[in-house]
Design a protein around this motif. Sequence first.
Motif, mmCIF file in Angstrom:
data_model
loop_
_atom_site.group_PDB
_atom_site.id
_atom_site.type_symbol
_atom_site.label_atom_id
_atom_site.label_comp_id
_atom_site.label_asym_id
_atom_site.label_seq_id
_atom_site.Cartn_x
_atom_site.Cartn_y
_atom_site.Cartn_z
ATOM 1 N N MET A 172 -8.297 -6.710 17.733
ATOM 2 C CA MET A 172 -7.162 -7.005 16.891
ATOM 3 C C MET A 172 -7.522 -6.706 15.436
ATOM 4 N N SER A 173 -6.714 -5.901 14.787
ATOM 5 C CA SER A 173 -6.981 -5.485 13.409
ATOM 6 C C SER A 173 -6.615 -6.586 12.435
ATOM 7 N N ARG A 174 -7.352 -6.620 11.341
ATOM 8 C CA ARG A 174 -7.082 -7.559 10.247
ATOM 9 C C ARG A 174 -6.634 -6.727 9.048
ATOM 10 N N TYR A 175 -5.717 -7.255 8.260
ATOM 11 C CA TYR A 175 -5.136 -6.520 7.142
ATOM 12 C C TYR A 175 -5.291 -7.316 5.852
ATOM 13 N N GLU A 176 -5.244 -6.576 4.741
ATOM 14 C CA GLU A 176 -5.226 -7.214 3.424
ATOM 15 C C GLU A 176 -4.051 -6.653 2.625
ATOM 16 N N ILE A 177 -3.529 -7.485 1.742
ATOM 17 C CA ILE A 177 -2.409 -7.113 0.876
ATOM 18 C C ILE A 177 -2.982 -6.950 -0.538
ATOM 19 N N ALA A 178 -2.826 -5.756 -1.114
ATOM 20 C CA ALA A 178 -3.343 -5.472 -2.455
ATOM 21 C C ALA A 178 -2.200 -5.033 -3.362
ATOM 22 N N PHE A 179 -2.282 -5.426 -4.635
ATOM 23 C CA PHE A 179 -1.241 -5.112 -5.612
ATOM 24 C C PHE A 179 -1.882 -4.449 -6.819
ATOM 25 N N SER A 180 -1.246 -3.358 -7.305
ATOM 26 C CA SER A 180 -1.789 -2.606 -8.447
ATOM 27 C C SER A 180 -0.849 -2.592 -9.644
ATOM 28 N N GLY A 181 0.206 -3.394 -9.619
ATOM 29 C CA GLY A 181 1.123 -3.452 -10.753
ATOM 30 C C GLY A 181 2.316 -2.525 -10.640
ATOM 31 N N ARG A 182 2.504 -1.873 -9.498
ATOM 32 C CA ARG A 182 3.643 -0.958 -9.345
ATOM 33 C C ARG A 182 4.880 -1.756 -8.926
ATOM 34 N N THR A 183 6.039 -1.299 -9.392
ATOM 35 C CA THR A 183 7.300 -1.953 -9.047
ATOM 36 C C THR A 183 8.197 -0.984 -8.293
ATOM 37 N N VAL A 184 9.172 -1.557 -7.623
ATOM 38 C CA VAL A 184 10.159 -0.760 -6.896
ATOM 39 C C VAL A 184 10.947 0.062 -7.907
ATOM 40 N N PRO A 185 11.236 1.334 -7.627
ATOM 41 C CA PRO A 185 12.000 2.144 -8.585
ATOM 42 C C PRO A 185 13.333 1.477 -8.930
ATOM 43 N N GLY A 186 13.616 1.407 -10.228
ATOM 44 C CA GLY A 186 14.864 0.820 -10.700
ATOM 45 C C GLY A 186 14.769 -0.667 -10.985
ATOM 46 N N ALA A 187 13.686 -1.317 -10.628
ATOM 47 C CA ALA A 187 13.548 -2.758 -10.852
ATOM 48 C C ALA A 187 13.126 -3.019 -12.297
ATOM 49 N N GLN A 188 13.686 -4.079 -12.881
ATOM 50 C CA GLN A 188 13.320 -4.480 -14.243
ATOM 51 C C GLN A 188 12.004 -5.257 -14.188
#
Length: 182
Positions: A1-17
């Motif tokens: 069973m695979s394990r996952y990680e959630i990483a964030f680099s500061g990118r936003t959805v296009p059009g989001a304020q």
Amino acid sequence: MSRYEIAFSGRTVPGAQLDSVKANLARLFQADAQRIELLFSGRRMVIKNNLDEAAAEKYRSVIERAGAIVEVVDMDAPIEEIELAPPPAADPEQAQAGATAVPGRLQVAPRDGYMAAFADVEALDFGLAPVGADLQDDKPDAQAPSVDLSQFSLAPVGSDMGQAKAAPAGPTPDTSHLKLAD
């Protein structure tokens, strides 16, 4: 069973304020503004790890609805092994001719495959100065500026240099009619 990680680099959805995304993430993570600013620093930050596939997808979708784009990474993915190239063989002509070292150049022998890439780098052979040696260049003595002072002269001692004289004090008031009461 695979394990996952959630990483964030500061990118936003296009059009989001950006301000609304920050507010949504602050509400979602129950974090203060300083922590949210840290998320948007541009560096890759792991938000959550050791998740199964369903939980990782749930995190991704909730954060995406808040306006941010996260990266879901399989932690069990095989790591690609990189094989280094073998070091270059010594030039047989130079070895037979007894190649002499160039004066002022340091000869570096590679210690492993990685350093073999730097075998042909010519590095200056800088020596070490003895203890207590002055390493700074000598400074030239400062030269006095040449200024023409011939148009100036000195006044004799005690002479008036043109200062404004103080106005004479007025007459002393008459206080003879004043008395002290007992």
